[in-house]
Design a protein around this motif. Structure first.
Motif, PDB file in Angstrom:
ATOM      1  N   ALA A 252      16.639 -11.710   6.191  1.00  0.00           N
ATOM      2  CA  ALA A 252      16.280 -10.608   5.309  1.00  0.00           C
ATOM      3  C   ALA A 252      15.964  -9.371   6.139  1.00  0.00           C
ATOM      4  O   ALA A 252      15.517  -9.470   7.289  1.00  0.00           O
ATOM      5  CB  ALA A 252      15.073 -10.993   4.467  1.00  0.00           C
ATOM      6  N   THR A 253      16.207  -8.174   5.574  1.00  0.00           N
ATOM      7  CA  THR A 253      15.782  -6.956   6.266  1.00  0.00           C
ATOM      8  C   THR A 253      14.274  -6.822   6.103  1.00  0.00           C
ATOM      9  O   THR A 253      13.694  -7.390   5.179  1.00  0.00           O
ATOM     10  CB  THR A 253      16.467  -5.710   5.666  1.00  0.00           C
ATOM     11  N   PRO A 254      13.642  -6.081   6.994  1.00  0.00           N
ATOM     12  CA  PRO A 254      12.187  -5.962   6.908  1.00  0.00           C
ATOM     13  C   PRO A 254      11.718  -5.418   5.554  1.00  0.00           C
ATOM     14  O   PRO A 254      10.591  -5.669   5.137  1.00  0.00           O
ATOM     15  CB  PRO A 254      11.849  -4.979   8.034  1.00  0.00           C
ATOM     16  N   LEU A 255      12.587  -4.699   4.861  1.00  0.00           N
ATOM     17  CA  LEU A 255      12.173  -4.101   3.586  1.00  0.00           C
ATOM     18  C   LEU A 255      12.192  -5.104   2.431  1.00  0.00           C
ATOM     19  O   LEU A 255      11.602  -4.857   1.386  1.00  0.00           O
ATOM     20  CB  LEU A 255      13.107  -2.941   3.229  1.00  0.00           C
ATOM     21  N   ALA A 256      12.914  -6.221   2.641  1.00  0.00           N
ATOM     22  CA  ALA A 256      13.055  -7.163   1.538  1.00  0.00           C
ATOM     23  C   ALA A 256      11.700  -7.747   1.152  1.00  0.00           C
ATOM     24  O   ALA A 256      10.802  -7.877   1.990  1.00  0.00           O
ATOM     25  CB  ALA A 256      14.014  -8.278   1.928  1.00  0.00           C
ATOM     26  N   ASP A 257      11.555  -8.079  -0.140  1.00  0.00           N
ATOM     27  CA  ASP A 257      10.303  -8.650  -0.615  1.00  0.00           C
ATOM     28  C   ASP A 257       9.974  -9.912   0.161  1.00  0.00           C
ATOM     29  O   ASP A 257      10.822 -10.777   0.355  1.00  0.00           O
ATOM     30  CB  ASP A 257      10.418  -8.997  -2.107  1.00  0.00           C
TER      31      ASP A 257
ATOM     32  N   PRO B 289       8.592  -7.412  11.559  1.00  0.00           N
ATOM     33  CA  PRO B 289       9.045  -7.894  12.875  1.00  0.00           C
ATOM     34  C   PRO B 289       8.278  -7.266  14.033  1.00  0.00           C
ATOM     35  O   PRO B 289       8.513  -7.631  15.194  1.00  0.00           O
ATOM     36  CB  PRO B 289      10.519  -7.496  12.900  1.00  0.00           C
ATOM     37  N   GLY B 290       7.397  -6.345  13.741  1.00  0.00           N
ATOM     38  CA  GLY B 290       6.640  -5.687  14.820  1.00  0.00           C
ATOM     39  C   GLY B 290       7.241  -4.334  15.142  1.00  0.00           C
ATOM     40  O   GLY B 290       8.447  -4.106  15.003  1.00  0.00           O
ATOM     41  N   LEU B 291       6.352  -3.437  15.578  1.00  0.00           N
ATOM     42  CA  LEU B 291       6.741  -2.049  15.806  1.00  0.00           C
ATOM     43  C   LEU B 291       7.825  -1.926  16.876  1.00  0.00           C
ATOM     44  O   LEU B 291       8.803  -1.194  16.728  1.00  0.00           O
ATOM     45  CB  LEU B 291       5.494  -1.259  16.207  1.00  0.00           C
ATOM     46  N   ALA B 292       7.662  -2.687  17.951  1.00  0.00           N
ATOM     47  CA  ALA B 292       8.605  -2.576  19.063  1.00  0.00           C
ATOM     48  C   ALA B 292       9.998  -2.983  18.618  1.00  0.00           C
ATOM     49  O   ALA B 292      10.991  -2.310  18.923  1.00  0.00           O
ATOM     50  CB  ALA B 292       8.141  -3.447  20.233  1.00  0.00           C
TER      51      ALA B 292
ATOM     52  N   VAL C 271       7.810  10.018   2.098  1.00  0.00           N
ATOM     53  CA  VAL C 271       7.815   8.553   2.126  1.00  0.00           C
ATOM     54  C   VAL C 271       6.501   8.044   2.738  1.00  0.00           C
ATOM     55  O   VAL C 271       5.876   7.109   2.222  1.00  0.00           O
ATOM     56  CB  VAL C 271       9.039   8.027   2.917  1.00  0.00           C
ATOM     57  N   ALA C 272       6.055   8.706   3.805  1.00  0.00           N
ATOM     58  CA  ALA C 272       4.815   8.274   4.462  1.00  0.00           C
ATOM     59  C   ALA C 272       3.624   8.419   3.525  1.00  0.00           C
ATOM     60  O   ALA C 272       2.805   7.499   3.388  1.00  0.00           O
ATOM     61  CB  ALA C 272       4.596   9.086   5.743  1.00  0.00           C
ATOM     62  N   VAL C 273       3.543   9.568   2.855  1.00  0.00           N
ATOM     63  CA  VAL C 273       2.396   9.817   1.976  1.00  0.00           C
ATOM     64  C   VAL C 273       2.378   8.807   0.821  1.00  0.00           C
ATOM     65  O   VAL C 273       1.348   8.194   0.523  1.00  0.00           O
ATOM     66  CB  VAL C 273       2.433  11.271   1.446  1.00  0.00           C
ATOM     67  N   VAL C 274       3.556   8.628   0.181  1.00  0.00           N
ATOM     68  CA  VAL C 274       3.607   7.695  -0.946  1.00  0.00           C
ATOM     69  C   VAL C 274       3.292   6.268  -0.472  1.00  0.00           C
ATOM     70  O   VAL C 274       2.589   5.515  -1.147  1.00  0.00           O
ATOM     71  CB  VAL C 274       4.982   7.759  -1.652  1.00  0.00           C
ATOM     72  N   SER C 275       3.777   5.896   0.705  1.00  0.00           N
ATOM     73  CA  SER C 275       3.504   4.561   1.243  1.00  0.00           C
ATOM     74  C   SER C 275       2.011   4.340   1.420  1.00  0.00           C
ATOM     75  O   SER C 275       1.475   3.287   1.097  1.00  0.00           O
ATOM     76  CB  SER C 275       4.194   4.369   2.597  1.00  0.00           C
TER      77      SER C 275
ATOM     78  N   ASP D  60       3.066  -1.147   3.948  1.00  0.00           N
ATOM     79  CA  ASP D  60       3.089  -1.180   5.411  1.00  0.00           C
ATOM     80  C   ASP D  60       3.895   0.031   5.895  1.00  0.00           C
ATOM     81  O   ASP D  60       5.111   0.102   5.714  1.00  0.00           O
ATOM     82  CB  ASP D  60       3.737  -2.485   5.881  1.00  0.00           C
ATOM     83  N   LEU D  61       3.203   0.990   6.481  1.00  0.00           N
ATOM     84  CA  LEU D  61       3.842   2.253   6.850  1.00  0.00           C
ATOM     85  C   LEU D  61       5.002   2.048   7.820  1.00  0.00           C
ATOM     86  O   LEU D  61       6.060   2.658   7.690  1.00  0.00           O
ATOM     87  CB  LEU D  61       2.786   3.185   7.468  1.00  0.00           C
ATOM     88  N   SER D  62       4.811   1.163   8.800  1.00  0.00           N
ATOM     89  CA  SER D  62       5.854   0.999   9.809  1.00  0.00           C
ATOM     90  C   SER D  62       7.133   0.447   9.186  1.00  0.00           C
ATOM     91  O   SER D  62       8.236   0.871   9.517  1.00  0.00           O
ATOM     92  CB  SER D  62       5.370   0.095  10.949  1.00  0.00           C
ATOM     93  N   ILE D  63       6.983  -0.480   8.246  1.00  0.00           N
ATOM     94  CA  ILE D  63       8.181  -1.022   7.594  1.00  0.00           C
ATOM     95  C   ILE D  63       8.841   0.039   6.722  1.00  0.00           C
ATOM     96  O   ILE D  63      10.062   0.215   6.742  1.00  0.00           O
ATOM     97  CB  ILE D  63       7.810  -2.269   6.752  1.00  0.00           C
TER      98      ILE D  63
END
Lengths: 429, 300
Positions: B150-155, B160-163, B207-211, B217-220
């Motif tokens: 799955a992609t990180p965005l999938a439910d 997977p971590g920032l790096a 996107v950042a503000v709404v998140s 999870d902002l990074s995702i």
């Protein structure tokens, strides 16, 4: 909305350190009877007449016209017609030079003690705006204002004669400013300049109400409306003149000429111009009689390098391409540029990609791509609503267009189209 | 002597032309292109090559067929091909990738009049068409190293971590995963003045503000999907985005809001394509609302 940002241009001021070369009189000069079109002057000489430098050859006529003077001494050959770059055909007085440059014995030094006398002297001098537009100076001076702005910005690439005037004739310029300021009762004079030459500030020393203002580095900072805003913070309302914002704007050479004329009485018979471009062997600056064939100016600095493919009067942003090398030097010319084949080639026009650069760079904050669209449809109301009439024709839009569209040309056509339309229709109920 | 050329002013032009702008976009896409090959292997390269070839070829054939001047040298079809490939899975059947390019160039671009005339971004629209067609999940099944992931965005997917998200070694469309490469490309476009900051900053900022408000999870949200690719390279498409800076800001905010609406409430995990497509359609209206007022032209 305020001013837009304009563009940054490479200066190509190759002739800024040159000393003007005084050209010997050409074999023949052609002096057109009108610079701005409508011509009501009367020719004062006939074929075979002997004339001397500074002798009137045509009257000032009605309206705003100014008299014309012989720029060389010699014999009147007759009247020829000449097609001007704007398409109009005007009569020219042709004078064969005797090479003597004998000065007319009727030259008189005018006395000026008030505004009226100044206006009539300036009109008599034949002076038109030397910065490029060529509008009769006496008409500009006939206004009640509180700011005199001297334009030393010279923002067209290659052009250097304003800089050279400030360098070599700062005293004349200062004297011109003093006279105009005093006669017209103007409170303050502001000299707008990008690169003040040494000695400019000294020339104004001891004069009250004069400011030398360093201008920001962009094109077209020297356009009247931009310059007025930069130096005074004032905005010329759309469709109005500088005087409506309380300003008179004069080019540095125009100011210097006023002082010189009042000192010597010699009318406008010669012009100093820069000669440059990729088709020129050595760039230079030449002083030559009005009406000198442009080709002679190029010859005076050493001629061409290869064959020139395009020659224009003025700078590359607004300069007017000339049909041939015989075209005469005119009062409002300040420089000529000859380009070689490679530089003269106009890149092919492609489709608009809506990049928005024309919108982003227009100093007047117009939307050139939309003016083109509205003009293609000849939509009068649309053109009016987006103020196509306010385009100052500086060329920034066409310069930045990556699709090389003829934006400023369309703007000019749109303006003329609008001007030809009957005044606003009464809105239908 | 030869006749002199008499043309109206100006007699000089800025360096940038349409081709050089498109070349700059391709240069800006190069880091992400290289990253896609490193991450997904030679298959990613193949998808991109097929997309570009199909885009250029279909533009050439169409223009020949309707007797329009051939414009493939302006490189815009190449850009479209690369962008389309970047929003496809690396293991997509190549014929689907090629079909996408044909839709982008022929239907979305050429049928509306060619470069500068399309009302929506060709690559995005083609992707949305392919998404709707589905192709048995070929458009929505992502894998990494041959394993369906799955992609990180999938439910329910793990972060997977920032790096990892920065370097891109996670499932996703082949050009969207390496945030670092996309940011380098974006900086290049800004420095070269091909794009301005308004759309990407407004888009990503929204996107950042709404998140944050929605406690995501902002990074995702920022790095896990197609946001950077969309905000830097797709939403900034000249033809389909507003002309003025104010218009660009409105458009960027709109893209951000729509993206988050789809992500938070939509049936699919990702909403960048839909958001940009919708805002493309609103662009003429935004342009109309944000026209410049002439200097000194307050009163007609």
């Amino acid at each position: 909305m305020g001013m837009g940002k304009g563009i940054r241009l490479a200066g190509h001021k190759n002739t800024a350190s040159c000393t003007p070369v005084q050209m010997t009189a050409p074999a023949r000069v052609r002096i057109p009877l009108s610079l701005l079109g409508a011509n009501t002057s009367t020719i004062l000489v006939k074929k075979g007449d002997t004339v001397a430098v500074g002798q009137p050859i045509a009257s000032q006529g009605q309206g705003i016209g100014v008299p014309m003077y012989a720029s060389v001494s010699g014999t009147v050959e007759g009247i020829e017609s000449l097609r001007m770059p704007n398409g109009s055909v005007v009569d020219c007085i042709v004078i064969a030079s005797d090479g003597q440059q004998t000065v007319w014995d009727g030259i008189e030094v005018p006395t000026v003690t008030n505004m009226e006398e100044l206006l009539s002297a300036v009109r008599k001098s034949g002076l038109v705006g030397l910065g490029g537009a060529g509008f009769p100076t006496w008409v500009k001076l006939n206004a009640t204002v509180d700011r005199l702005i001297i334009n030393g910005s010279e923002c067209e690439p290659y052009c250097t004669v304003d800089y050279i005037a400030m360098r070599d004739y700062a005293a004349d310029m200062a004297e011109g400013v003093r006279i105009v300021k005093q006669m017209l009762g103007i409170e303050k004079a502001i000299v707008g300049v990008k690169h003040p030459p040494q000695g400019l500030a000294e020339a104004f020393q001891g004069m009250e109400g004069v400011e030398i203002k360093q201008l920001r580095e962009y094109y077209p900072v020297g356009a009247e409306k931009m310059l007025i805003h930069e130096t005074t913070g004032r905005t010329v309302p759309g469709g109005k003149l500088p005087k409506d914002a309380g300003c008179i704007v004069l080019n540095v050479n125009t100011a210097a000429f006023i002082a010189r004329y009042l000192r010597t009485g010699m009318p406008l018979v010669s012009k100093t111009v820069s000669v440059d471009g990729s088709a020129v062997k050595t760039p230079g600056v030449v002083t030559a009689p009005i009406g000198t064939p442009v080709g002679d100016l190029f010859a005076a600095v050493g001629g061409f390098k290869g064959e020139p493919a395009k020659i224009f009067a003025g700078g590359p942003m607004m300069g007017i391409a000339l049909p041939d090398l015989d075209f005469p030097l005119l009062w409002n010319n300040n420089g000529f540029v000859a380009l070689n084949e490679k530089d003269a080639a106009k890149p092919a026009t492609t489709a608009c990609i809506r990049c928005g650069r024309c919108v982003d760079h227009c100093p007047m904050n117009l939307m050139a791509f939309e003016i083109s669209k509205a003009y293609e449809q000849r939509d009068v109301e649309w053109l009016r609503s987006i103020r196509a009439d306010l385009c100052i024709e500086c060329g920034c839009c066409a310069y930045v267009c990556p699709a090389r569209r003829d934006l400023v040309t369309n703007n000019k056509l749109a303006k003329r189209f609008l001007a030809s339309q009957p005044k606003k229709e009464v809105s239908k109920q | 002597m030869k006749l002199l050329s008499v043309t109206p002013a100006p007699h000089i032009w800025a360096k940038d032309d349409t081709q050089s702008i498109m070349r700059d976009v391709l240069i800006a896409l190069a880091p992400a292109f290289i990253a896609s090959i490193v991450i997904f292997g030679i298959d990613a390269l193949l998808v991109t090559v097929v997309c570009v070839a199909a885009a250029v070829l279909s533009e050439f054939i169409f223009e020949k067929a309707v007797k329009r001047p051939v414009t493939i040298t302006d490189l815009s079809a190449v850009v479209t091909g690369v962008l389309l490939s970047f929003c496809l899975p690396y293991d997509i059947p190549l014929w689907i990738a090629a079909l996408g390019s044909v839709i982008a160039i022929v239907v979305v671009k050429q049928l509306f009049g060619g470069i500068g005339q399309n009302f929506a971004n060709p690559a995005i629209t083609a992707r949305v068409v392919l998404l709707i067609c589905g192709f048995n999940g070929a458009m929505t099944t992502f894998s990494l190293d041959g394993v369906s992931t799955a992609t990180p965005l999938a439910d329910g997917a793990a972060n997977p971590g920032l790096a990892v998200m920065f370097l891109g070694n996670h499932a996703g469309s082949l050009g969207e995963t390496c945030a670092l490469a996309l940011i380098i490309g974006g900086i290049y476009l800004l420095v070269r003045k091909v794009i301005s900051w308004h759309i990407p900053v407004a888009y990503i900022g929204t996107v950042a503000v709404v998140s944050l408000i929605a406690q995501q999870d902002l990074s995702i949200q920022l790095l896990g999907g197609g946001l950077l690719l969309g905000a830097i390279f797709m939403a900034t498409d000249y033809t389909t985005s507003p002309m003025t800076n104010v218009g660009k800001l409105i458009y960027g905010v709109g893209c951000g809001l729509l993206t988050m609406m789809v992500r938070l409430w939509g049936a699919t995990p990702e909403g960048v394509s839909y958001a940009i497509l919708l805002m493309n359609i609103l662009t003429p209206h935004i342009d109309k609302l944000t026209k410049h007022k002439a200097f000194g032209g307050e009163k007609a």
